[in-house]
Design a protein around this motif. Sequence first.
Motif, PDB file in Angstrom:
ATOM      1  N   VAL A 121      38.163 157.210  -0.429  1.00 45.72           N
ATOM      2  CA  VAL A 121      38.280 155.992  -1.240  1.00 45.72           C
ATOM      3  C   VAL A 121      37.563 154.837  -0.539  1.00 45.72           C
ATOM      4  N   LYS A 122      37.739 154.750   0.763  1.00 50.62           N
ATOM      5  CA  LYS A 122      37.073 153.688   1.537  1.00 50.62           C
ATOM      6  C   LYS A 122      35.559 153.865   1.516  1.00 50.62           C
ATOM      7  N   LYS A 123      35.107 155.093   1.590  1.00 54.31           N
ATOM      8  CA  LYS A 123      33.666 155.368   1.524  1.00 54.31           C
ATOM      9  C   LYS A 123      33.099 154.912   0.186  1.00 54.31           C
ATOM     10  N   TYR A 124      33.825 155.193  -0.880  1.00 53.38           N
ATOM     11  CA  TYR A 124      33.419 154.781  -2.223  1.00 53.38           C
ATOM     12  C   TYR A 124      33.378 153.254  -2.330  1.00 53.38           C
ATOM     13  N   ALA A 125      34.381 152.596  -1.760  1.00 52.90           N
ATOM     14  CA  ALA A 125      34.439 151.130  -1.803  1.00 52.90           C
ATOM     15  C   ALA A 125      33.267 150.519  -1.050  1.00 52.90           C
ATOM     16  N   ARG A 126      32.947 151.069   0.127  1.00 54.84           N
ATOM     17  CA  ARG A 126      31.820 150.551   0.907  1.00 54.84           C
ATOM     18  C   ARG A 126      30.498 150.743   0.167  1.00 54.84           C
ATOM     19  N   ALA A 127      30.357 151.857  -0.526  1.00 53.15           N
ATOM     20  CA  ALA A 127      29.132 152.100  -1.297  1.00 53.15           C
ATOM     21  C   ALA A 127      29.007 151.085  -2.426  1.00 53.15           C
ATOM     22  N   ASN A 128      30.109 150.765  -3.077  1.00 57.38           N
ATOM     23  CA  ASN A 128      30.099 149.766  -4.151  1.00 57.38           C
ATOM     24  C   ASN A 128      29.757 148.385  -3.602  1.00 57.38           C
ATOM     25  N   ILE A 129      30.333 148.063  -2.452  1.00 57.55           N
ATOM     26  CA  ILE A 129      30.047 146.772  -1.828  1.00 57.55           C
ATOM     27  C   ILE A 129      28.561 146.667  -1.499  1.00 57.55           C
ATOM     28  N   ALA A 130      27.989 147.730  -0.955  1.00 59.89           N
ATOM     29  CA  ALA A 130      26.567 147.724  -0.594  1.00 59.89           C
ATOM     30  C   ALA A 130      25.682 147.455  -1.810  1.00 59.89           C
ATOM     31  N   LYS A 131      26.009 148.082  -2.935  1.00 56.64           N
ATOM     32  CA  LYS A 131      25.228 147.854  -4.165  1.00 56.64           C
ATOM     33  C   LYS A 131      25.309 146.398  -4.595  1.00 56.64           C
ATOM     34  N   ARG A 132      26.507 145.842  -4.541  1.00 59.99           N
ATOM     35  CA  ARG A 132      26.694 144.450  -4.971  1.00 59.99           C
ATOM     36  C   ARG A 132      25.992 143.477  -4.009  1.00 59.99           C
ATOM     37  N   VAL A 133      26.073 143.758  -2.717  1.00 62.56           N
ATOM     38  CA  VAL A 133      25.445 142.865  -1.736  1.00 62.56           C
ATOM     39  C   VAL A 133      23.927 142.920  -1.858  1.00 62.56           C
TER      40      VAL A 133
END
Length: 202
Positions: A121-133
Amino acid sequence: MKLYYSPAACSLSPHIALREAGLKFELEKVDNKTKRTASGANFLELNAKGYVPLLVLDDGRTLTEGPVIAQYIADLKPESGLAPPNGTWERYKVQEWLNFITSELHKNFSPLFRPDVADEVKKYARANIAKRVEWIAKQLEGRNYLVGEQFTIADSYLFVVLSWAKFTDVDLTAWPAVGKFLERVAARPKVQEALKAEGLLK
């Protein structure tokens, strides 16, 4: 007015806004684990949602939710430029940013602070954050702040949320425009005041 806050939490954004606007206010720290305030009050009796920020007005009325509190503060002192006038295109752009930061960044960081959340779940969240950033970095190219050259409450909120990267193993070095933005906001005198008041700077 009194702002209930926790150090480095999203309540730092309206805290910065209060200082940038030059308004008189009190601060009261909340322990997120015990839900007790610095004066010993049960925070859940003040805000049943159980999380900061909470703004209590002099007449006893209350506001919760950081982006709403920040807009209220900005409207108390329109000459501060913290938010463009209501009804203008620029105001809607600020609101667009506030909504984006709330839904696409803030909530993706939330699981990274919880030890009981699975690594996947944390890996998925970090990937989403990277896309947004990555998208944010493109918007910041050639400009100092999110909506032109004027610092607004949207910049304050983005600064606070992205500052969580250092606590959550999120690497922002791939986006120099974001790093420069964070440095620019951190250097503002009123931001420095807020960070020091919350014990985040010596």
